[in-house]
Structure formats: structure tokens, C-alpha cells
Design a protein around this motif. Structure first.
Motif, PDB file in Angstrom:
ATOM      1  N   TRP A   1      32.800 -39.228 -42.121  1.00 47.36           N
ATOM      2  CA  TRP A   1      33.293 -38.087 -41.348  1.00 47.36           C
ATOM      3  C   TRP A   1      34.806 -37.936 -41.474  1.00 47.36           C
ATOM      4  CZ3 TRP A   1      30.089 -39.272 -36.275  1.00 47.36           C
ATOM      5  CH2 TRP A   1      28.742 -39.082 -36.542  1.00 47.36           C
ATOM      6  N   LYS A   2      35.523 -39.055 -41.497  1.00 50.32           N
ATOM      7  CA  LYS A   2      36.979 -38.995 -41.706  1.00 50.32           C
ATOM      8  C   LYS A   2      37.288 -38.431 -43.097  1.00 50.32           C
ATOM      9  CE  LYS A   2      38.594 -43.093 -40.993  1.00 50.32           C
ATOM     10  NZ  LYS A   2      39.004 -44.448 -40.635  1.00 50.32           N
ATOM     11  N   ALA A   3      36.506 -38.824 -44.090  1.00 46.81           N
ATOM     12  CA  ALA A   3      36.711 -38.308 -45.451  1.00 46.81           C
ATOM     13  C   ALA A   3      36.523 -36.797 -45.482  1.00 46.81           C
ATOM     14  CB  ALA A   3      35.767 -38.991 -46.437  1.00 46.81           C
ATOM     15  N   THR A   4      35.575 -36.295 -44.711  1.00 46.26           N
ATOM     16  CA  THR A   4      35.384 -34.842 -44.633  1.00 46.26           C
ATOM     17  C   THR A   4      36.646 -34.178 -44.092  1.00 46.26           C
ATOM     18  OG1 THR A   4      32.995 -35.017 -44.354  1.00 46.26           O
ATOM     19  CG2 THR A   4      34.028 -32.990 -43.557  1.00 46.26           C
ATOM     20  N   ILE A   5      37.209 -34.740 -43.043  1.00 45.88           N
ATOM     21  CA  ILE A   5      38.438 -34.175 -42.456  1.00 45.88           C
ATOM     22  C   ILE A   5      39.563 -34.217 -43.487  1.00 45.88           C
ATOM     23  CG2 ILE A   5      40.188 -34.452 -40.639  1.00 45.88           C
ATOM     24  CD1 ILE A   5      37.305 -33.389 -39.739  1.00 45.88           C
ATOM     25  N   ARG A   6      39.678 -35.312 -44.222  1.00 43.57           N
ATOM     26  CA  ARG A   6      40.729 -35.454 -45.238  1.00 43.57           C
ATOM     27  C   ARG A   6      40.546 -34.449 -46.383  1.00 43.57           C
ATOM     28  NH1 ARG A   6      39.920 -40.611 -46.999  1.00 43.57           N
ATOM     29  NH2 ARG A   6      38.605 -39.771 -48.622  1.00 43.57           N
ATOM     30  N   ASN A   7      39.323 -34.272 -46.851  1.00 46.94           N
ATOM     31  CA  ASN A   7      39.066 -33.477 -48.059  1.00 46.94           C
ATOM     32  C   ASN A   7      38.814 -31.994 -47.821  1.00 46.94           C
ATOM     33  OD1 ASN A   7      39.244 -35.854 -49.580  1.00 46.94           O
ATOM     34  ND2 ASN A   7      37.088 -36.311 -49.233  1.00 46.94           N
ATOM     35  N   PHE A   8      38.535 -31.624 -46.598  1.00 45.08           N
ATOM     36  CA  PHE A   8      38.156 -30.245 -46.306  1.00 45.08           C
ATOM     37  C   PHE A   8      39.184 -29.193 -46.747  1.00 45.08           C
ATOM     38  CE2 PHE A   8      37.898 -26.617 -43.355  1.00 45.08           C
ATOM     39  CZ  PHE A   8      36.674 -26.106 -43.761  1.00 45.08           C
ATOM     40  N   PRO A   9      40.480 -29.372 -46.469  1.00 46.77           N
ATOM     41  CA  PRO A   9      41.428 -28.323 -46.865  1.00 46.77           C
ATOM     42  C   PRO A   9      41.365 -28.011 -48.362  1.00 46.77           C
ATOM     43  CG  PRO A   9      42.483 -29.828 -45.350  1.00 46.77           C
ATOM     44  CD  PRO A   9      41.154 -30.436 -45.716  1.00 46.77           C
ATOM     45  N   GLN A  10      41.247 -29.043 -49.192  1.00 56.40           N
ATOM     46  CA  GLN A  10      41.171 -28.834 -50.641  1.00 56.40           C
ATOM     47  C   GLN A  10      39.886 -28.090 -51.014  1.00 56.40           C
ATOM     48  OE1 GLN A  10      43.494 -29.270 -52.999  1.00 56.40           O
ATOM     49  NE2 GLN A  10      42.056 -28.341 -54.436  1.00 56.40           N
ATOM     50  N   GLN A  11      38.784 -28.453 -50.382  1.00 57.37           N
ATOM     51  CA  GLN A  11      37.511 -27.778 -50.652  1.00 57.37           C
ATOM     52  C   GLN A  11      37.584 -26.303 -50.267  1.00 57.37           C
ATOM     53  OE1 GLN A  11      35.078 -30.369 -48.251  1.00 57.37           O
ATOM     54  NE2 GLN A  11      34.372 -31.518 -50.042  1.00 57.37           N
ATOM     55  N   LEU A  12      38.192 -26.030 -49.131  1.00 58.67           N
ATOM     56  CA  LEU A  12      38.329 -24.647 -48.673  1.00 58.67           C
ATOM     57  C   LEU A  12      39.268 -23.865 -49.589  1.00 58.67           C
ATOM     58  CD1 LEU A  12      37.442 -22.671 -46.474  1.00 58.67           C
ATOM     59  CD2 LEU A  12      39.430 -23.414 -45.137  1.00 58.67           C
ATOM     60  N   GLN A  13      40.355 -24.507 -49.991  1.00 60.02           N
ATOM     61  CA  GLN A  13      41.300 -23.885 -50.925  1.00 60.02           C
ATOM     62  C   GLN A  13      40.591 -23.522 -52.232  1.00 60.02           C
ATOM     63  OE1 GLN A  13      44.643 -23.377 -50.050  1.00 60.02           O
ATOM     64  NE2 GLN A  13      44.839 -22.202 -51.911  1.00 60.02           N
ATOM     65  N   GLU A  14      39.784 -24.441 -52.744  1.00 55.28           N
ATOM     66  CA  GLU A  14      39.062 -24.223 -54.007  1.00 55.28           C
ATOM     67  C   GLU A  14      38.144 -23.013 -53.942  1.00 55.28           C
ATOM     68  OE1 GLU A  14      38.749 -25.368 -57.292  1.00 55.28           O
ATOM     69  OE2 GLU A  14      40.726 -26.118 -56.722  1.00 55.28           O
ATOM     70  N   ILE A  15      37.383 -22.927 -52.861  1.00 56.81           N
ATOM     71  CA  ILE A  15      36.392 -21.853 -52.766  1.00 56.81           C
ATOM     72  C   ILE A  15      37.032 -20.489 -52.482  1.00 56.81           C
ATOM     73  CG2 ILE A  15      35.816 -22.131 -50.314  1.00 56.81           C
ATOM     74  CD1 ILE A  15      32.904 -21.615 -51.068  1.00 56.81           C
ATOM     75  N   THR A  16      38.219 -20.478 -51.906  1.00 54.40           N
ATOM     76  CA  THR A  16      38.846 -19.202 -51.537  1.00 54.40           C
ATOM     77  C   THR A  16      39.949 -18.756 -52.494  1.00 54.40           C
ATOM     78  OG1 THR A  16      40.410 -20.325 -50.056  1.00 54.40           O
ATOM     79  CG2 THR A  16      38.359 -19.482 -49.067  1.00 54.40           C
ATOM     80  N   LYS A  17      40.382 -19.607 -53.417  1.00 56.45           N
ATOM     81  CA  LYS A  17      41.593 -19.330 -54.192  1.00 56.45           C
ATOM     82  C   LYS A  17      41.525 -18.057 -55.041  1.00 56.45           C
ATOM     83  CE  LYS A  17      40.657 -22.392 -58.081  1.00 56.45           C
ATOM     84  NZ  LYS A  17      41.039 -23.596 -58.770  1.00 56.45           N
TER      85      LYS A  17
END
Length: 182
Positions: free
Chosen positions: A31-47
Motif C-alpha cells: 500500500w505504501k508503494a502505491t502511494i509512492r508510485n501513484f503520481p508517476q502512474q497518473l502522469q503517464e496516463i494523462t500526459k
């Protein structure tokens, strides 16, 4: 072309949140890894999204992609505040907010999601740093949620936001998959 998919699946593409009976260190690390990685995942899908893409809905009468992104910023600001209250007060009563109404405010309807992406990046960096420093006593601290009329532990709250990240990423994927046509 209209797509016919069960409304419940469109609303909860990864299912509803279900908290494990026993939250162990593996859950917390994931769950902590999700919090750490989420911004990059969101950036990727929206860029590379256009204004048209940002205005696609993920389900009938649902939010647009841009509203989802703005909601994530609003929600995760509240999440870190709830965490900090829980760590510094004895079972504080947290403040709910009208997320559907917030999504209809001017900033929630803005076609430029860059400010929300920056907020998410900064909040998640701070959030992960704080989560990574917690001890067992901290994980078991509680907050009271008046809408649910019950106490939540810090670790259960993290599970909810792990799910929340995955839930809304799935919504964005869904809107893009169906091109907002339902």
C-alpha cells in the motif's frame, strides 16, 4: 458507438474496497508503494491527453477524466491531513466534504489538470515519507469518520487510499477505452 457494460462494474471497475481482517507488513509495504508510485502512474496516463479526452466520462452520469484528476488532488490532500490529525490527536473526528459538489466547482471543471498533478506529486511525496516513518503504535492510531459513524485505524485508512488510487486509475483507463461513449 454506445457500449453496454454493467453500471456497477463501470462505477467500481476493480470492485469495492474490502479491508483484510488482518493487515500485515506485506499489505502495508504494498500500500505504501502505491502511494509512492501513484503520481508517476497518473502522469503517464494523462500526459498526452487532449482537452477532448479530458472531457470523456468513465461512466454515464459519472465524472470526466479531468474531474477525476482534480478529485484525486482534493481527496489526497484530505487524506494526508487525516493522517496527520490521527498521529497528533487522540482519535480525532475528521471532517468529511461534499466531493461531488467539489467536482462541480470551477477548479474541478478546469481543462488544465497540471496544477492537480503537481499537488498530487507533492502530497504523495510527503505522504510516503510520513508513512515510511511510522511504527506499530502509529499504524494503530485511530480517527473517527462521522459519515460512517466508526473509528478507522491509520493502517485501514492507508488500505482505503491504496484502493482509491487503483479505483480512479481504472476509471481513467475506462474513459479512454470507451472514448467516453456509453
Amino acid at each position: 458507438m454506445k457500449h453496454h457494460v454493467e453500471l456497477e462494474h463501470l462505477k467500481f471497475p476493480i470492485g469495492r474496497f474490502s479491508c483484510p481482517l488482518e493487515i500485515d507488513s506485506e499489505h502495508l509495504e504494498q500500500w505504501k508503494a502505491t502511494i509512492r508510485n501513484f503520481p508517476q502512474q497518473l502522469q503517464e496516463i494523462t500526459k498526452n491527453l487532449t482537452v477532448e479526452n479530458l472531457n470523456w466520462k468513465y461512466r454515464p452520469e459519472g465524472w470526466t477524466v479531468k474531474q477525476v484528476v482534480h478529485h484525486l488532488a482534493d481527496s489526497h490532500i484530505n487524506a494526508i491531513i487525516r493522517l496527520k490529525l490521527s498521529l497528533t490527536e487522540d482519535a480525532p473526528v475528521i471532517r468529511p466534504y461534499e466531493e461531488a459538489l467539489w467536482a462541480e466547482l470551477n477548479d474541478g471543471l478546469n481543462n488544465d489538470v497540471s496544477a492537480s498533478l503537481k499537488i498530487i506529486e507533492g502530497v504523495h511525496q510527503r505522504w510516503f515519507q510520513l508513512l515510511d516513518s511510522l511504527n506499530e503504535k502509529d499504524w494503530n492510531r485511530m480517527y473517527f469518520h462521522p459519515q460512517h459513524q466508526r473509528l478507522f485505524s491509520v493502517k485501514e485508512g492507508l488500505g482505503i487510499y491504496h484502493w482509491h488510487c487503483k479505483h480512479h486509475l481504472a476509471h481513467i483507463h475506462q474513459a479512454l477505452q470507451y472514448k467516453g461513449e456509453f
